[in-house]
Design a protein around this motif. Structure first.
Motif, PDB file in Angstrom:
ATOM      1  N   ARG A 117       0.851  -1.181   0.000  1.00 13.43           N
ATOM      2  CA  ARG A 117       0.000   0.000   0.000  1.00 13.43           C
ATOM      3  C   ARG A 117       0.890   1.234   0.000  1.00 13.43           C
ATOM      4  NH1 ARG A 117      -4.292  -1.724   4.722  1.00 13.43           N
ATOM      5  NH2 ARG A 117      -6.030  -2.280   3.357  1.00 13.43           N
ATOM      6  N   ILE A 118       0.535   2.197  -0.827  1.00 14.98           N
ATOM      7  CA  ILE A 118       1.170   3.504  -0.741  1.00 14.98           C
ATOM      8  C   ILE A 118       0.213   4.395   0.055  1.00 14.98           C
ATOM      9  CG2 ILE A 118       2.033   5.516  -1.992  1.00 14.98           C
ATOM     10  CD1 ILE A 118       3.734   3.081  -2.499  1.00 14.98           C
ATOM     11  N   LEU A 119       0.709   4.947   1.152  1.00 15.20           N
ATOM     12  CA  LEU A 119      -0.141   5.709   2.060  1.00 15.20           C
ATOM     13  C   LEU A 119       0.195   7.193   2.002  1.00 15.20           C
ATOM     14  CD1 LEU A 119       0.371   3.481   5.242  1.00 15.20           C
ATOM     15  CD2 LEU A 119      -1.419   3.230   3.505  1.00 15.20           C
ATOM     16  N   THR A 120      -0.844   8.003   2.040  1.00 14.61           N
ATOM     17  CA  THR A 120      -0.639   9.425   2.325  1.00 14.61           C
ATOM     18  C   THR A 120      -1.013   9.592   3.786  1.00 14.61           C
ATOM     19  OG1 THR A 120      -1.302   9.966   0.080  1.00 14.61           O
ATOM     20  CG2 THR A 120      -1.246  11.782   1.669  1.00 14.61           C
ATOM     21  N   LEU A 121      -0.023   9.977   4.589  1.00  7.03           N
ATOM     22  CA  LEU A 121      -0.225  10.050   6.036  1.00  7.03           C
ATOM     23  C   LEU A 121      -0.173  11.487   6.508  1.00  7.03           C
ATOM     24  CD1 LEU A 121       2.258   7.222   7.138  1.00  7.03           C
ATOM     25  CD2 LEU A 121      -0.230   7.028   6.892  1.00  7.03           C
ATOM     26  N   PHE A 122      -0.973  11.764   7.529  1.00 12.20           N
ATOM     27  CA  PHE A 122      -0.822  13.024   8.245  1.00 12.20           C
ATOM     28  C   PHE A 122      -0.224  12.656   9.594  1.00 12.20           C
ATOM     29  CE2 PHE A 122      -2.794  17.460   8.333  1.00 12.20           C
ATOM     30  CZ  PHE A 122      -1.830  17.920   9.216  1.00 12.20           C
ATOM     31  N   THR A 123       1.075  12.820   9.726  1.00 13.81           N
ATOM     32  CA  THR A 123       1.735  12.380  10.952  1.00 13.81           C
ATOM     33  C   THR A 123       1.834  13.529  11.951  1.00 13.81           C
ATOM     34  OG1 THR A 123       3.980  12.965  10.254  1.00 13.81           O
ATOM     35  CG2 THR A 123       3.170  10.803   9.592  1.00 13.81           C
ATOM     36  N   GLU A 124       1.912  13.123  13.221  1.00 10.17           N
ATOM     37  CA  GLU A 124       2.029  14.114  14.279  1.00 10.17           C
ATOM     38  C   GLU A 124       3.375  14.849  14.194  1.00 10.17           C
ATOM     39  OE1 GLU A 124       0.080  13.236  18.423  1.00 10.17           O
ATOM     40  OE2 GLU A 124       2.181  12.649  18.462  1.00 10.17           O
ATOM     41  N   SER A 125       4.431  14.095  13.924  1.00  6.35           N
ATOM     42  CA  SER A 125       5.767  14.697  14.015  1.00  6.35           C
ATOM     43  C   SER A 125       6.251  15.345  12.724  1.00  6.35           C
ATOM     44  CB  SER A 125       6.784  13.648  14.466  1.00  6.35           C
ATOM     45  OG  SER A 125       6.912  12.652  13.477  1.00  6.35           O
ATOM     46  N   GLU A 126       5.807  14.848  11.571  1.00  4.83           N
ATOM     47  CA  GLU A 126       6.350  15.341  10.301  1.00  4.83           C
ATOM     48  C   GLU A 126       5.296  15.943   9.390  1.00  4.83           C
ATOM     49  OE1 GLU A 126       9.747  14.867   9.758  1.00  4.83           O
ATOM     50  OE2 GLU A 126       9.861  13.853  11.691  1.00  4.83           O
ATOM     51  N   GLY A 127       4.051  16.002   9.854  1.00  3.50           N
ATOM     52  CA  GLY A 127       2.992  16.478   8.970  1.00  3.50           C
ATOM     53  C   GLY A 127       2.687  15.457   7.887  1.00  3.50           C
ATOM     54  N   LYS A 128       2.362  15.963   6.701  1.00  2.00           N
ATOM     55  CA  LYS A 128       1.943  15.071   5.618  1.00  2.00           C
ATOM     56  C   LYS A 128       3.153  14.426   4.947  1.00  2.00           C
ATOM     57  CE  LYS A 128       0.643  17.150   1.872  1.00  2.00           C
ATOM     58  NZ  LYS A 128      -0.185  17.944   0.926  1.00  2.00           N
ATOM     59  N   GLU A 130       3.696  19.483   2.798  1.00  2.00           N
ATOM     60  CA  GLU A 130       4.528  18.281   2.877  1.00  2.00           C
ATOM     61  C   GLU A 130       5.574  18.399   3.987  1.00  2.00           C
ATOM     62  OE1 GLU A 130       4.509  14.666   0.855  1.00  2.00           O
ATOM     63  OE2 GLU A 130       3.657  16.419  -0.139  1.00  2.00           O
ATOM     64  N   GLU A 131       5.642  17.375   4.815  1.00  2.00           N
ATOM     65  CA  GLU A 131       6.661  17.267   5.874  1.00  2.00           C
ATOM     66  C   GLU A 131       6.809  18.531   6.726  1.00  2.00           C
ATOM     67  OE1 GLU A 131      10.056  14.939   5.071  1.00  2.00           O
ATOM     68  OE2 GLU A 131       9.013  13.634   3.663  1.00  2.00           O
ATOM     69  N   GLN A 132       5.662  19.030   7.157  1.00  2.00           N
ATOM     70  CA  GLN A 132       5.666  20.165   8.088  1.00  2.00           C
ATOM     71  C   GLN A 132       4.591  19.887   9.139  1.00  2.00           C
ATOM     72  OE1 GLN A 132       5.941  24.141   6.268  1.00  2.00           O
ATOM     73  NE2 GLN A 132       4.358  24.789   7.711  1.00  2.00           N
ATOM     74  N   ALA A 133       5.023  19.652  10.381  1.00  2.00           N
ATOM     75  CA  ALA A 133       4.062  19.292  11.430  1.00  2.00           C
ATOM     76  C   ALA A 133       3.019  20.397  11.595  1.00  2.00           C
ATOM     77  CB  ALA A 133       4.794  19.057  12.744  1.00  2.00           C
ATOM     78  N   ASP A 134       1.770  19.998  11.780  1.00  2.00           N
ATOM     79  CA  ASP A 134       0.697  20.968  11.954  1.00  2.00           C
ATOM     80  C   ASP A 134      -0.331  20.386  12.922  1.00  2.00           C
ATOM     81  OD1 ASP A 134      -1.337  22.830  11.754  1.00  2.00           O
ATOM     82  OD2 ASP A 134      -1.066  23.122   9.600  1.00  2.00           O
ATOM     83  N   PRO A 135      -0.022  20.453  14.238  1.00  2.21           N
ATOM     84  CA  PRO A 135      -0.885  19.804  15.223  1.00  2.21           C
ATOM     85  C   PRO A 135      -2.327  20.319  15.211  1.00  2.21           C
ATOM     86  CG  PRO A 135       0.923  21.018  16.289  1.00  2.21           C
ATOM     87  CD  PRO A 135       1.167  21.063  14.825  1.00  2.21           C
TER      88      PRO A 135
END
Ligand code: ZN
Length: 247
Positions: free
Chosen positions: A20-31, A104-109
């Motif tokens: 699976r290729i995932l688009t994630l919204f991560t807590e530490s790195e953003g998307k 992309e790759e910018q955390a945004d809580p």
């Protein structure tokens, strides 16, 4: 480099045999985009936690901008959404919006929190899905730098605009009789939808959904929120079209 973080699965597509290729919204790195190898194989430990709209704790391995999911365990599966096609498709629209308005790759809580709270609201019988949608759309606009200016009529300055309307393009409110041509397209709100709009713009994050609105005001708020988002996104959302076809 290993990174353990919580992540919301915004999108997942099948890749090759069983990945699976995932688009994630991560807590530490953003998307970010990550590959979950073998997630579609029988008995894969990654299967449950890498489904669309799942919130999971993941250990990601990053190498020169490429991320792979090493481990994943479910934190919040949003089960009520998984069993209802209308709620699920609206949740997917929220995810597509989050993807569109995040960097992309910018955390945004704050953005992640809005997404999670809205998905929770969608799955709860306590909240009206249409109001959850409107609140999500408008608050997303605020977080993305498009907060409408709602304190007073933009023309005459009255704090209680008469027959209030929202300028979709300028993001200001005005009395119906104060309309000027440079307001562009607008949506009639009425007093009840303006009150709700003001609440959504300024409510503390955890109380965002604690308002009610019924009848035509509810419909007008819904129209205003959707039109406002679409005008600023300058694109279409296939998930929104799909939700409209199944709701
Ligand atoms: Zn006015």
């Amino acid at each position: 480099m290993f990174n353990t973080t919580k992540a919301l699965v915004l999108r997942q597509v099948r890749y090759k045999e069983a990945d699976r290729i995932l688009t994630l919204f991560t807590e530490s790195e953003g998307k970010l985009t990550a590959r979950a190898r073998g997630a579609l194989r029988k008995n894969s430990k990654l299967a449950a936690a890498t489904q669309q709209l799942c919130y999971a704790e993941m250990t990601l391995f990053g190498n020169r901008g490429r991320w792979t999911v090493n481990e994943a365990s479910v934190v919040e599966p949003f089960l009520p959404l998984q069993s209802d096609i209308a709620s699920f498709s609206l949740g997917c629209y929220f995810a597509e919006c989050l993807e569109a308005f995040s960097v992309e790759e910018q955390a945004d809580p704050a953005l992640l929190q809005l997404g999670l709270n809205s998905l929770y609201g969608l799955g709860s019988p306590r909240f009206d899905p249409l109001l959850v949608k409107a609140a999500f759309e408008l608050r997303l606009m605020c977080l993305s730098g498009y907060a409408p200016s709602v304190d007073a009529c933009a023309v005459c300055g009255k704090e209680t605009p008469q027959e209030p309307c929202l300028s979709i393009e300028n993001g200001c409110v005005f009395c119906r009789d104060c309309r000027r041509t440079d307001m562009g397209q607008s949506q009639y709100l009425g007093e009840d939808a303006l009150a709700a709009l003001r609440y959504i713009v300024s409510a503390p994050p955890r109380q965002l959904l604690s308002f009610s609105l019924e009848g035509e005001g509810r419909t007008r708020l819904g129209e205003a929120a959707e039109r406002y988002l679409l005008a600023h996104a300058e694109r279409k959302f296939s998930t929104l079209e799909y939700w409209k076809s199944v709701r």
